[in-house]
Design a protein around this motif. Structure first.
Motif, PDB file in Angstrom:
ATOM      1  N   THR A  45       0.836  -1.208   0.000  1.00 46.05           N
ATOM      2  CA  THR A  45       0.000   0.000   0.000  1.00 46.05           C
ATOM      3  C   THR A  45       0.868   1.253   0.000  1.00 46.05           C
ATOM      4  OG1 THR A  45      -0.157  -0.108   2.425  1.00 46.05           O
ATOM      5  CG2 THR A  45      -1.923  -1.150   1.154  1.00 46.05           C
ATOM      6  N   GLN A  46       2.086   1.152   0.549  1.00 52.27           N
ATOM      7  CA  GLN A  46       3.000   2.288   0.521  1.00 52.27           C
ATOM      8  C   GLN A  46       3.511   2.533  -0.899  1.00 52.27           C
ATOM      9  OE1 GLN A  46       3.584   4.290   3.138  1.00 52.27           O
ATOM     10  NE2 GLN A  46       2.129   3.019   4.274  1.00 52.27           N
ATOM     11  N   PHE A  47       3.735   1.456  -1.656  1.00 56.23           N
ATOM     12  CA  PHE A  47       4.127   1.601  -3.064  1.00 56.23           C
ATOM     13  C   PHE A  47       2.985   2.211  -3.863  1.00 56.23           C
ATOM     14  CE2 PHE A  47       7.055  -1.839  -1.801  1.00 56.23           C
ATOM     15  CZ  PHE A  47       8.254  -1.322  -2.284  1.00 56.23           C
ATOM     16  N   ALA A  48       1.753   1.774  -3.558  1.00 59.10           N
ATOM     17  CA  ALA A  48       0.587   2.339  -4.251  1.00 59.10           C
ATOM     18  C   ALA A  48       0.472   3.833  -3.982  1.00 59.10           C
ATOM     19  CB  ALA A  48      -0.682   1.616  -3.799  1.00 59.10           C
ATOM     20  N   LYS A  49       0.725   4.223  -2.745  1.00 60.00           N
ATOM     21  CA  LYS A  49       0.699   5.648  -2.391  1.00 60.00           C
ATOM     22  C   LYS A  49       1.806   6.402  -3.109  1.00 60.00           C
ATOM     23  CE  LYS A  49       0.988   8.778   1.585  1.00 60.00           C
ATOM     24  NZ  LYS A  49       1.214   8.884   3.046  1.00 60.00           N
ATOM     25  N   TYR A  50       2.984   5.785  -3.215  1.00 64.01           N
ATOM     26  CA  TYR A  50       4.120   6.412  -3.905  1.00 64.01           C
ATOM     27  C   TYR A  50       3.789   6.669  -5.373  1.00 64.01           C
ATOM     28  CZ  TYR A  50       8.646   6.649  -6.264  1.00 64.01           C
ATOM     29  OH  TYR A  50       9.688   7.010  -7.059  1.00 64.01           O
ATOM     30  N   ILE A  51       3.202   5.666  -6.049  1.00 64.27           N
ATOM     31  CA  ILE A  51       2.828   5.815  -7.454  1.00 64.27           C
ATOM     32  C   ILE A  51       1.744   6.878  -7.603  1.00 64.27           C
ATOM     33  CG2 ILE A  51       1.829   4.640  -9.456  1.00 64.27           C
ATOM     34  CD1 ILE A  51       3.037   2.047  -8.392  1.00 64.27           C
ATOM     35  N   ARG A  52       0.792   6.879  -6.674  1.00 60.30           N
ATOM     36  CA  ARG A  52      -0.305   7.857  -6.729  1.00 60.30           C
ATOM     37  C   ARG A  52       0.205   9.280  -6.551  1.00 60.30           C
ATOM     38  NH1 ARG A  52      -3.205   5.362  -3.432  1.00 60.30           N
ATOM     39  NH2 ARG A  52      -2.668   6.454  -1.515  1.00 60.30           N
ATOM     40  N   GLU A  53       1.100   9.477  -5.584  1.00 62.61           N
ATOM     41  CA  GLU A  53       1.627  10.816  -5.325  1.00 62.61           C
ATOM     42  C   GLU A  53       2.639  11.238  -6.385  1.00 62.61           C
ATOM     43  OE1 GLU A  53       3.152  10.663  -1.378  1.00 62.61           O
ATOM     44  OE2 GLU A  53       1.174  10.879  -0.436  1.00 62.61           O
ATOM     45  N   ASN A  54       3.286  10.265  -7.023  1.00 58.10           N
ATOM     46  CA  ASN A  54       4.219  10.572  -8.098  1.00 58.10           C
ATOM     47  C   ASN A  54       3.491  11.114  -9.329  1.00 58.10           C
ATOM     48  OD1 ASN A  54       5.715   9.392 -10.734  1.00 58.10           O
ATOM     49  ND2 ASN A  54       7.207   9.984  -9.177  1.00 58.10           N
ATOM     50  N   ARG A  55       2.198  10.771  -9.431  1.00 54.52           N
ATOM     51  CA  ARG A  55       1.325  11.234 -10.511  1.00 54.52           C
ATOM     52  C   ARG A  55       1.921  10.952 -11.889  1.00 54.52           C
ATOM     53  NH1 ARG A  55      -0.016  17.268  -9.307  1.00 54.52           N
ATOM     54  NH2 ARG A  55       1.998  17.244  -8.243  1.00 54.52           N
ATOM     55  N   SER A  56       2.144   9.677 -12.126  1.00 58.23           N
ATOM     56  CA  SER A  56       2.652   9.251 -13.430  1.00 58.23           C
ATOM     57  C   SER A  56       1.582   9.439 -14.497  1.00 58.23           C
ATOM     58  CB  SER A  56       3.069   7.775 -13.369  1.00 58.23           C
ATOM     59  OG  SER A  56       4.057   7.578 -12.394  1.00 58.23           O
ATOM     60  N   THR A  57       2.022   9.613 -15.730  1.00 57.53           N
ATOM     61  CA  THR A  57       1.075   9.802 -16.821  1.00 57.53           C
ATOM     62  C   THR A  57       0.335   8.496 -17.121  1.00 57.53           C
ATOM     63  OG1 THR A  57       2.786   9.317 -18.447  1.00 57.53           O
ATOM     64  CG2 THR A  57       2.440  11.640 -17.871  1.00 57.53           C
ATOM     65  N   ARG A  58      -0.842   8.647 -17.682  1.00 56.94           N
ATOM     66  CA  ARG A  58      -1.650   7.502 -18.093  1.00 56.94           C
ATOM     67  C   ARG A  58      -2.045   7.673 -19.554  1.00 56.94           C
ATOM     68  NH1 ARG A  58      -3.041   8.002 -12.591  1.00 56.94           N
ATOM     69  NH2 ARG A  58      -4.390   9.785 -12.990  1.00 56.94           N
ATOM     70  N   ALA A  59      -2.284   6.559 -20.220  1.00 56.45           N
ATOM     71  CA  ALA A  59      -2.703   6.580 -21.619  1.00 56.45           C
ATOM     72  C   ALA A  59      -4.051   5.882 -21.743  1.00 56.45           C
ATOM     73  CB  ALA A  59      -1.665   5.906 -22.508  1.00 56.45           C
ATOM     74  N   TYR A  60      -4.911   6.451 -22.584  1.00 55.87           N
ATOM     75  CA  TYR A  60      -6.262   5.921 -22.782  1.00 55.87           C
ATOM     76  C   TYR A  60      -6.554   5.738 -24.260  1.00 55.87           C
ATOM     77  CZ  TYR A  60      -7.352   7.175 -17.911  1.00 55.87           C
ATOM     78  OH  TYR A  60      -7.365   7.271 -16.547  1.00 55.87           O
ATOM     79  N   ARG A  61      -7.368   4.742 -24.547  1.00 51.90           N
ATOM     80  CA  ARG A  61      -8.007   4.609 -25.851  1.00 51.90           C
ATOM     81  C   ARG A  61      -9.491   4.940 -25.633  1.00 51.90           C
ATOM     82  NH1 ARG A  61      -5.569   1.361 -29.996  1.00 51.90           N
ATOM     83  NH2 ARG A  61      -3.405   2.120 -30.083  1.00 51.90           N
ATOM     84  N   ILE A  62      -9.942   5.989 -26.303  1.00 62.11           N
ATOM     85  CA  ILE A  62     -11.312   6.468 -26.106  1.00 62.11           C
ATOM     86  C   ILE A  62     -12.057   6.390 -27.426  1.00 62.11           C
ATOM     87  CG2 ILE A  62     -12.759   8.373 -25.329  1.00 62.11           C
ATOM     88  CD1 ILE A  62     -10.452   9.380 -23.683  1.00 62.11           C
ATOM     89  N   LYS A  63     -13.199   5.729 -27.423  1.00 56.88           N
ATOM     90  CA  LYS A  63     -14.037   5.618 -28.611  1.00 56.88           C
ATOM     91  C   LYS A  63     -15.197   6.600 -28.513  1.00 56.88           C
ATOM     92  CE  LYS A  63     -12.994   0.761 -29.614  1.00 56.88           C
ATOM     93  NZ  LYS A  63     -12.390   1.024 -30.940  1.00 56.88           N
TER      94      LYS A  63
END
Length: 307
Positions: A115-133
């Protein structure tokens, strides 16, 4: 080969697991399902370690066929005495990215100390990619395909080059917005140096920023976009499709949203719900932990916030 006992499996459940979220399912419900399946697998392993292989036996008189119990084990610790060893309340799980009701795709969960790693990734605010139709020619009351159609319009005048031009202008507007928030001139050397260090992230995590947007498929009236962004949420992506329709002098609504990448995790890493047994979860967890260890220094370098 001796199967690992439930305690060994429990001790190994630490880190990040990448799963696939289907549409029309809440993240909370998916989290509960994952916890229940893991606990069920652990309890099954706990039960199995109390039994030895046995052979049925018969005699001249009718006898019940019983499983032989390991006499070296204290029966007070038997699952039939104390009940299930692992309960859903014992397994802390948190998500590092939240996907809306209609959104499918990559979803990361942190298990136990993970859960600490999950918090680290969340706070790091990494970019995300989406495919939107999406679909041109119709507008719905909620902007999505399951809404009521409230307006119809023409779409045949929309050409591919016009579509690309609108998307390019929207991407440029977001890039300009990033530098304006930072108080930096886009034509300056400082702007170049900031861009060279990695994606610029706004301090306010509620401000959506689009880093890239392009059309990967257009067969009127349907189209598919690929968007790289940060701080986004489902309603914002739906509104983006509506805005594109208006800019092209038409209307549009969203028909599907899929997260295809979150940080370094893609759909290839995502575990389907039918594979959520303890062995597959542990394999996925080890793979995700290895990816995090390999790219931890890169994640830290890319954490550039606007001040």
């Amino acid at each position: 080969m001796v199967a690992p006992n439930s305690s060994a499996l429990w001790n190994a459940l630490k880190g990040i697991v990448c799963v696939y979220k289907p549409p029309e399912t809440s993240v909370r419900k998916l989290r509960t399902q994952l916890i229940l399946k893991i606990c069920a697998s652990l309890n099954e392993a706990d039960e199995n370690q109390f039994y030895r292989p046995f052979k049925p036996y018969t005699s001249s008189t009718t006898e019940l066929i019983q499983k032989s119990v390991d006499r070296s084990i204290d029966l007070k610790e038997h699952p039939l005495v104390y009940g299930p060893k692992f309960d859903e309340l014992d397994l802390p799980v948190s998500w590092s990215n939240y996907l809306g009701w209609n959104t499918s795709g990559v979803l990361l969960f942190g298990l136990r100390s993970g859960t600490q790693f999950a918090k680290y990734i969340r706070e790091n605010r990494s970019t995300r990619a989406y495919r939107i139709k999406g679909v041109f020619g119709q507008a719905t009351d909620n902007g999505f395909k399951n809404g009521k159609v409230i307006e119809r319009s023409t779409w045949r005048h929309i050409k591919h080059f016009q579509f690309d031009r609108i998307l390019s202008s929207m991407q440029a507007a977001h890039q300009k917005k990033m530098f304006e928030m930072c108080g930096v001139d886009m034509q300056s050397q400082l702007a170049y140096e900031l861009a060279a260090q990695g994606p610029i992230r706004p301090v306010n995590s509620k401000i959506p920023i689009v880093y890239g947007i392009k059309c990967v498929e257009y067969e009127g009236p349907g189209f598919t976009l690929e968007i790289q962004c940060i701080n986004e949420y489902e309603s914002y992506l739906v509104e983006l499709i509506q805005e594109i329709g208006i800019r092209l002098h038409s209307t549009a609504h969203c028909t599907g949203i899929k997260c295809i990448r979150h940080s370094y995790f893609t759909l290839d890493h995502a575990l389907l719900s039918k594979h959520w047994d303890i062995n597959n979860v542990l394999k996925n967890l080890n793979m995700c932990n290895s990816i995090l260890e390999e790219n931890e220094h890169v994640l830290k370098q890319k954490s550039i916030a606007l001040r």
